[in-house]
Write an enzyme that holds these catalytic residues in place. Structure first.
Site, PDB file in Angstrom:
ATOM      1  N   LYS A 113       0.855  -1.188   0.000  1.00 30.83           N
ATOM      2  CA  LYS A 113       0.000   0.000   0.000  1.00 30.83           C
ATOM      3  C   LYS A 113       0.893   1.240   0.000  1.00 30.83           C
ATOM      4  O   LYS A 113       1.740   1.419   0.872  1.00 30.83           O
ATOM      5  CB  LYS A 113      -0.912   0.028   1.223  1.00 30.83           C
ATOM      6  CG  LYS A 113      -1.784   1.283   1.279  1.00 30.83           C
ATOM      7  CD  LYS A 113      -2.441   1.462   2.631  1.00 30.83           C
ATOM      8  CE  LYS A 113      -2.984   2.878   2.751  1.00 30.83           C
ATOM      9  NZ  LYS A 113      -3.459   3.194   4.112  1.00 30.83           N
ATOM     10  N   GLY A 201     -10.932   7.895   7.227  1.00 25.30           N
ATOM     11  CA  GLY A 201     -12.071   8.745   7.549  1.00 25.30           C
ATOM     12  C   GLY A 201     -13.273   8.040   8.124  1.00 25.30           C
ATOM     13  O   GLY A 201     -14.167   8.688   8.684  1.00 25.30           O
ATOM     14  N   ASN A 222      -8.550   1.911  10.431  1.00 24.58           N
ATOM     15  CA  ASN A 222      -7.709   1.612  11.584  1.00 24.58           C
ATOM     16  C   ASN A 222      -8.238   2.298  12.837  1.00 24.58           C
ATOM     17  O   ASN A 222      -8.694   1.651  13.773  1.00 24.58           O
ATOM     18  CB  ASN A 222      -6.268   2.037  11.321  1.00 24.58           C
ATOM     19  CG  ASN A 222      -5.344   1.686  12.478  1.00 24.58           C
ATOM     20  OD1 ASN A 222      -5.016   0.527  12.683  1.00 24.58           O
ATOM     21  ND2 ASN A 222      -4.960   2.675  13.272  1.00 24.58           N
ATOM     22  N   THR A 223      -8.236   3.630  12.851  1.00 24.04           N
ATOM     23  CA  THR A 223      -8.597   4.375  14.046  1.00 24.04           C
ATOM     24  C   THR A 223     -10.016   4.089  14.503  1.00 24.04           C
ATOM     25  O   THR A 223     -10.282   4.035  15.712  1.00 24.04           O
ATOM     26  CB  THR A 223      -8.428   5.886  13.797  1.00 24.04           C
ATOM     27  OG1 THR A 223      -7.109   6.131  13.299  1.00 24.04           O
ATOM     28  CG2 THR A 223      -8.622   6.683  15.071  1.00 24.04           C
TER      29      THR A 223
END
Length: 270
Positions: A113, A201, A222-223
């Site tokens: 990536k 996002g 992820n977050t």
């Protein structure tokens, strides 16, 4: 890869096809990361709950080699999951290419990536550098999944340069703001010949479902999982959201109307 099927209310729902990236068939359309978790153990439990087959690895931030320190590979088996090395923290094409060369040397990874960032405040990709780095990596034999802005013009340029997946942001990295520009993402999907995967996002399950309802091939996050109050439960929620959004896309939503339309006919009432 052929474009995602499109359905109309009058047509039978199309038969779904699996997500295929650079010849690799993925069992899940959800991809998760390895940052911000309390521990590798928690990360591993979230990964299992998510059902994801692919996990991103920030080569500049994650310990893969030093056995004296906790290592990701002690908790997440690279033989069981597809590790996707990424270039998080790179701000030039040369840094990104160098990082992925190290990834290939360390683990033999060729599916990668790419992200080349611009301003540390908003972490939007530097698209000129991203395109240049894509070209360099493809020429070196990498299969490149590219994090990019939600710009249909650059998305096409990246695909023409050889990207195996286009990964437009839904909102700034780590913001949790959800899909801010569904129009542009839809335009990217309609024109793409490779998978389109929303990257960055997403904040909660409904955001993931919206991305999938637009016709995306998958969602990377992820977050949204790592910073949830209960990351393992949120990972499970994201798994179901991605499945539900894909099913809704394939089913074809009802037409939006300006006025009410009764569920039962009003004529012939007793």
């Amino acid at each position: 890869m052929t474009q995602n099927p499109v359905s109309t209310p009058s047509a039978a729902a199309p038969v779904d096809a699996p997500l295929v990236v650079a010849g690799r068939t993925l069992s899940s359309r959800l991809i998760i990361g390895t940052g911000k978790y309390e521990s590798y153990e928690q990360n591993a439990r979230a990964l299992e709950a998510s059902g994801a087959q692919m996990i991103t690895v920030a080569m500049r931030r994650v310990n893969l080699a030093d056995p004296s320190q906790p290592r990701l590979v002690d908790f997440i088996d690279p033989e069981k999951y597809i590790f996707l090395p990424n270039t998080a923290g790179c701000f030039t094409g040369e840094d990104a290419v160098r990082t992925l060369r190290l990834a290939r040397a360390a683990g033999g990874w060729s599916l990668v990536k790419l992200e080349v960032l611009s301003d540390p405040k908003h972490l939007y990709p530097d698209m000129a550098e991203t395109l240049r780095a894509t070209d360099m990596l493809v020429k070196e034999g990498f299969d490149v999944m590219v994090y990019c802005s939600d710009d249909p013009v650059y998305a096409r340029k990246l695909e023409d340069a050889g990207a195996c997946a286009i990964m437009p942001l839904g909102a700034p990295i780590g913001s949790g703001l959800g899909i801010q520009n569904p129009v542009n993402i839809r335009l990217i999907i309609e024109a793409a010949r490779v998978p389109v995967i929303v990257d960055a996002g997403v904040g909660t399950a409904s955001d993931a479902a919206i991305a999938m309802e637009l016709g995306c091939g998958g969602v990377l996050m992820n977050t949204a999982i790592a910073e949830a109050r209960d990351p393992v439960r949120m990972a499970r929620a994201m798994k179901h959201a991605v499945i539900a959004g894909r099913e809704a896309y394939l089913a074809g939503r009802m037409r939006k109307k300006l006025y009410a339309d009764p569920s039962s006919p009003l004529g012939g009432l007793i």
